[in-house]
Design an enzyme around this catalytic site. Structure first.
Site, PDB file in Angstrom:
ATOM      1  N   GLU A  73      21.290  11.201  14.258  1.00  0.00           N
ATOM      2  CA  GLU A  73      21.983  10.157  15.031  1.00  0.00           C
ATOM      3  C   GLU A  73      22.638  10.753  16.270  1.00  0.00           C
ATOM      4  O   GLU A  73      22.737  10.093  17.303  1.00  0.00           O
ATOM      5  CB  GLU A  73      23.002   9.434  14.128  1.00  0.00           C
ATOM      6  N   GLU A  94      16.394  15.789   6.765  1.00  0.00           N
ATOM      7  CA  GLU A  94      16.594  14.343   6.741  1.00  0.00           C
ATOM      8  C   GLU A  94      15.524  13.673   7.608  1.00  0.00           C
ATOM      9  O   GLU A  94      15.673  13.608   8.837  1.00  0.00           O
ATOM     10  CB  GLU A  94      17.979  13.982   7.298  1.00  0.00           C
ATOM     11  N   SER A  96      18.435   7.995   2.263  1.00  0.00           N
ATOM     12  CA  SER A  96      18.353   6.990   1.207  1.00  0.00           C
ATOM     13  C   SER A  96      18.416   7.571  -0.204  1.00  0.00           C
ATOM     14  O   SER A  96      17.748   7.077  -1.120  1.00  0.00           O
ATOM     15  CB  SER A  96      17.098   6.122   1.385  1.00  0.00           C
ATOM     16  N   GLY A 142      19.098   5.463   5.940  1.00  0.00           N
ATOM     17  CA  GLY A 142      19.631   4.107   5.949  1.00  0.00           C
ATOM     18  C   GLY A 142      18.587   3.017   5.817  1.00  0.00           C
ATOM     19  O   GLY A 142      18.864   1.849   6.068  1.00  0.00           O
ATOM     20  N   HIS A 178      22.891  16.193  13.450  1.00  0.00           N
ATOM     21  CA  HIS A 178      22.417  15.001  12.739  1.00  0.00           C
ATOM     22  C   HIS A 178      21.511  14.198  13.670  1.00  0.00           C
ATOM     23  O   HIS A 178      21.753  14.134  14.872  1.00  0.00           O
ATOM     24  CB  HIS A 178      23.609  14.154  12.273  1.00  0.00           C
ATOM     25  N   ASN A 198      28.166  12.195   3.884  1.00  0.00           N
ATOM     26  CA  ASN A 198      28.431  11.989   5.309  1.00  0.00           C
ATOM     27  C   ASN A 198      28.863  10.532   5.475  1.00  0.00           C
ATOM     28  O   ASN A 198      28.043   9.631   5.347  1.00  0.00           O
ATOM     29  CB  ASN A 198      27.145  12.287   6.096  1.00  0.00           C
ATOM     30  N   LYS A 246      29.806   9.112   8.128  1.00  0.00           N
ATOM     31  CA  LYS A 246      29.461   8.584   9.460  1.00  0.00           C
ATOM     32  C   LYS A 246      30.674   7.848  10.046  1.00  0.00           C
ATOM     33  O   LYS A 246      31.803   8.238   9.770  1.00  0.00           O
ATOM     34  CB  LYS A 246      28.205   7.705   9.366  1.00  0.00           C
TER      35      LYS A 246
END
Ligand code: 13P
Length: 249
Positions: free
Chosen positions: A95, A163, A208, A169, A93, A9, A11
């Site tokens: 985010e 996730e 990660s 991240g 996701h 991904n 992003k």
């Protein structure tokens, strides 16, 4: 058994210059024993699909609208992704759940739109640190899984990506036991709902994943691959992760 899946991904990273990295990934894996999917930003979808056409590397998008077309300025639809050469789309996701207030209900509608357009829906779920620390992980993951997965989900049209929000991240990764606990739980929930077919539905871990930890994560039960963010941007980072997945039994 469906093949394992190494998914990247990108992003909101990458202009046309980044297509070099995509070509490098494709060139490094001409006959992989696992599926490879890269989800670049929407602006690069068509060119990415063109570059990798005929190669064993699939291209996907990072989001789609729940509707096929209409007055939705700035959005892109599942049929548009398909038309651009995409075969998959990430939905839900964390985010997007956080930055765009996406609910399980909306994510399920987006996954349905993906299915209707003939795309694979990569449905993301995962708890926040606060939810983990208060012992709510399985409850949250279970609710997200049930609420975000359409009734017609099959191993061919659906991938689940676990996730943990706090691992994205951050360089923080759950223990292998923690990953195993959630993946086993997801497999059982899917089996309760979809029957034996759920054995073949791929469950990815994301958060990660790096060349240095990929092999141990891929050895955990019910981990069928990874959804990789930062380490999917460069061939030098992503290739060892693909290789580790190929080596996993
Ligand atoms: P990182 O691999 O950068 O932690 O991102 C994971 C992710 O969010 C993939 O969708």
């Amino acid at each position: 058994m469906t093949r394992k899946l190494a998914a990247g991904n990108w992003k909101m990273n990458g202009t046309r210059a980044a297509l070099e990295n995509l070509s490098a990934i494709a060139e490094a894996h001409t006959a992989p024993s696992v599926d490879i999917l890269i989800c670049p930003p929407a602006t690069l979808l068509m060119q990415s699909a063109g570059l990798t056409s005929g190669k064993p590397l699939d291209i996907g998008a990072q989001d789609c609208h729940a509707q096929a077309s209409g007055a939705h300025t700035g959005d892109i639809s599942a049929p548009m992704i398909k038309d651009a050469g995409g075969t998959a789309v990430i939905v839900g996701h964390s985010e997007r759940r956080e930055n765009h207030n996406e609910t399980n209900d909306l994510v399920r509608q987006k996954a349905q739109a993906a299915h209707d357009a003939g795309l694979i829906a990569v449905i993301c779920i995962g708890e926040t640190l606060e939810q983990r620390e208060s012992g709510q992980t399985l409850e949250i993951v279970g609710d997200q899984l049930t609420g975000s997965t359409p009734e017609g989900a099959t191993p061919a049209n659906t991938v689940i990506a676990y996730e943990p929000v706090w691992a994205i991240g951050t360089g923080k990764v759950p223990t292998l036991d923690q990953i195993g606990e959630v993946h086993d739980f997801i497999r059982k929930s899917l089996t309760d709902r979809f029957g034996e077919a759920a054995q073949d539905m791929r469950i990815l871990y994301g958060g990660s994943v790096k060349p240095g930890n990929a092999a141990e994560i891929f050895a955990v039960s019910n981990v069928d691959g990874a959804l990789v963010g930062g380490a999917s941007l460069k061939e030098g980072d992503f290739s060892p992760i693909i290789n580790a997945l190929e080596a996993a039994v």
